[in-house]
Design a protein around this motif. Sequence first.
Motif, mmCIF file in Angstrom:
data_model
loop_
_atom_site.group_PDB
_atom_site.id
_atom_site.type_symbol
_atom_site.label_atom_id
_atom_site.label_comp_id
_atom_site.label_asym_id
_atom_site.label_seq_id
_atom_site.Cartn_x
_atom_site.Cartn_y
_atom_site.Cartn_z
ATOM 1 N N GLY A 62 -11.333 7.164 10.331
ATOM 2 C CA GLY A 62 -11.392 6.785 8.463
ATOM 3 C C GLY A 62 -10.369 8.226 7.850
ATOM 4 O O GLY A 62 -10.716 9.054 8.075
ATOM 5 N N TRP A 63 -9.716 8.208 6.690
ATOM 6 C CA TRP A 63 -8.974 8.935 6.133
ATOM 7 C C TRP A 63 -9.494 7.977 4.647
ATOM 8 O O TRP A 63 -8.395 6.791 4.842
ATOM 9 N N VAL A 64 -9.030 8.768 3.510
ATOM 10 C CA VAL A 64 -8.871 8.701 2.822
ATOM 11 C C VAL A 64 -7.279 9.585 1.708
ATOM 12 O O VAL A 64 -7.669 10.665 2.138
ATOM 13 N N LYS A 65 -5.598 8.719 2.359
ATOM 14 C CA LYS A 65 -4.792 9.457 2.181
ATOM 15 C C LYS A 65 -3.824 8.240 1.711
ATOM 16 O O LYS A 65 -3.937 7.860 0.838
ATOM 17 N N GLN A 66 -2.861 9.437 0.144
ATOM 18 C CA GLN A 66 -1.709 8.418 0.259
ATOM 19 C C GLN A 66 -1.218 8.253 1.290
ATOM 20 O O GLN A 66 0.139 8.720 1.962
ATOM 21 N N VAL A 67 -0.596 6.675 0.753
ATOM 22 C CA VAL A 67 0.260 6.279 2.327
ATOM 23 C C VAL A 67 1.928 5.776 2.225
ATOM 24 O O VAL A 67 1.837 5.570 1.206
ATOM 25 N N ALA A 119 -4.283 19.542 5.031
ATOM 26 C CA ALA A 119 -3.171 18.696 5.659
ATOM 27 C C ALA A 119 -2.386 17.674 5.862
ATOM 28 O O ALA A 119 -3.508 16.727 5.445
ATOM 29 N N ASN A 120 -1.286 17.496 5.831
ATOM 30 C CA ASN A 120 -0.152 15.793 5.601
ATOM 31 C C ASN A 120 -0.629 15.658 7.253
ATOM 32 O O ASN A 120 -0.751 16.609 8.317
ATOM 33 N N MET A 121 -0.687 14.344 7.528
ATOM 34 C CA MET A 121 -0.495 13.899 8.573
ATOM 35 C C MET A 121 1.082 12.892 9.078
ATOM 36 O O MET A 121 0.921 11.982 8.328
ATOM 37 N N TRP A 122 1.974 12.784 9.308
ATOM 38 C CA TRP A 122 3.419 12.673 9.639
ATOM 39 C C TRP A 122 3.091 11.661 11.106
ATOM 40 O O TRP A 122 2.950 11.812 11.982
ATOM 41 N N ASN A 123 3.703 10.619 10.756
ATOM 42 C CA ASN A 123 4.409 9.869 11.569
ATOM 43 C C ASN A 123 3.300 8.813 12.539
ATOM 44 O O ASN A 123 3.015 8.590 13.526
ATOM 45 N N HIS A 174 3.672 8.256 6.974
ATOM 46 C CA HIS A 174 2.879 10.013 6.625
ATOM 47 C C HIS A 174 1.810 9.552 5.933
ATOM 48 O O HIS A 174 2.186 8.322 4.615
ATOM 49 N N LEU A 175 0.618 10.703 6.102
ATOM 50 C CA LEU A 175 0.004 10.651 5.546
ATOM 51 C C LEU A 175 -0.237 11.621 4.510
ATOM 52 O O LEU A 175 -0.830 12.783 5.077
ATOM 53 N N ILE A 176 -0.297 11.312 3.446
ATOM 54 C CA ILE A 176 -0.097 12.726 2.072
ATOM 55 C C ILE A 176 -1.791 12.644 1.944
ATOM 56 O O ILE A 176 -2.285 12.164 1.387
ATOM 57 N N SER A 177 -2.208 14.151 2.152
ATOM 58 C CA SER A 177 -3.362 14.622 1.146
ATOM 59 C C SER A 177 -3.217 14.875 0.026
ATOM 60 O O SER A 177 -2.822 15.155 -0.748
ATOM 61 N N LEU A 178 -4.228 14.705 -0.205
ATOM 62 C CA LEU A 178 -5.223 14.232 -1.516
ATOM 63 C C LEU A 178 -5.164 15.511 -1.958
ATOM 64 O O LEU A 178 -5.220 15.776 -3.797
ATOM 65 N N ASN A 179 -5.518 16.633 -1.381
ATOM 66 C CA ASN A 179 -5.871 18.094 -1.677
ATOM 67 C C ASN A 179 -4.221 18.596 -1.579
ATOM 68 O O ASN A 179 -3.927 18.696 -0.369
ATOM 69 N N PRO A 180 -4.798 19.079 -2.517
ATOM 70 C CA PRO A 180 -2.664 19.971 -2.308
ATOM 71 C C PRO A 180 -2.667 21.025 -1.166
ATOM 72 O O PRO A 180 -1.995 22.055 -0.957
ATOM 73 N N VAL A 204 0.968 -1.337 -0.085
ATOM 74 C CA VAL A 204 0.023 0.143 0.196
ATOM 75 C C VAL A 204 0.883 0.999 -0.435
ATOM 76 O O VAL A 204 0.065 2.219 -0.633
ATOM 77 N N ILE A 205 2.414 1.271 0.607
ATOM 78 C CA ILE A 205 2.424 2.387 0.511
ATOM 79 C C ILE A 205 3.103 3.295 -1.166
ATOM 80 O O ILE A 205 3.459 2.576 -1.723
ATOM 81 N N GLY A 206 2.692 4.078 -1.162
ATOM 82 C CA GLY A 206 2.317 4.889 -2.162
ATOM 83 C C GLY A 206 1.541 5.286 -3.086
ATOM 84 O O GLY A 206 1.680 5.596 -3.619
ATOM 85 N N TYR A 207 0.521 4.425 -2.491
ATOM 86 C CA TYR A 207 -0.645 4.348 -3.097
ATOM 87 C C TYR A 207 -1.698 4.939 -2.584
ATOM 88 O O TYR A 207 -1.520 4.952 -1.577
ATOM 89 N N ARG A 208 -2.581 5.499 -3.265
ATOM 90 C CA ARG A 208 -4.002 6.033 -2.538
ATOM 91 C C ARG A 208 -4.567 5.164 -2.314
ATOM 92 O O ARG A 208 -4.881 3.958 -1.985
ATOM 93 N N CYS A 209 -5.054 5.519 -0.599
ATOM 94 C CA CYS A 209 -5.492 4.292 0.532
ATOM 95 C C CYS A 209 -6.508 5.114 1.492
ATOM 96 O O CYS A 209 -6.955 6.144 2.049
ATOM 97 N N VAL A 210 -7.880 3.415 1.286
ATOM 98 C CA VAL A 210 -9.267 3.756 2.711
ATOM 99 C C VAL A 210 -7.861 3.379 3.748
ATOM 100 O O VAL A 210 -7.014 2.232 3.853
ATOM 101 N N CYS A 211 -7.698 4.079 5.687
ATOM 102 C CA CYS A 211 -7.037 3.612 6.677
ATOM 103 C C CYS A 211 -8.065 4.603 7.421
ATOM 104 O O CYS A 211 -8.763 5.128 7.616
ATOM 105 N N GLU A 212 -7.917 3.672 8.874
ATOM 106 C CA GLU A 212 -8.627 4.170 9.837
ATOM 107 C C GLU A 212 -6.762 3.892 10.882
ATOM 108 O O GLU A 212 -5.932 3.233 10.982
#
Length: 88
Positions: A39-44, A63-67, A54-60, A25-33
């Motif tokens: 719950g989040w939809v982010k790039q992991v 907010a990204n979420m770290w660690n 790191h959860l990277i927002s799909l919206n430029p 899943v690393i590097g891809y758009r994912c549904v995660c908890e």
Amino acid sequence: MEPVYSAGDLLFYSRNGHDSVPSDVIGYRCVCEDVDGMGWVKQVKAGDEPGLFHLISLNPTGANMWNMRLKWAARVRLHWPVEFVRKK
């Protein structure tokens, strides 16, 4: 999730376990908890230490979420835009 996904869109995913973050899943758009049940939809992406992500927002502008600690993550396999979803 904007501009990639919009409110009302359907995201399809499958996961191999209830408590896992597989390496594919690393590097891809994912549904995660996360461990707090959110719950989040982010790039992991891999975090700074094993078990952190790191959860990277799909919206430029989002907010990204770290660690973050995750319970599970699963790649988005299919996306149906809201205009193709019929409510009954």
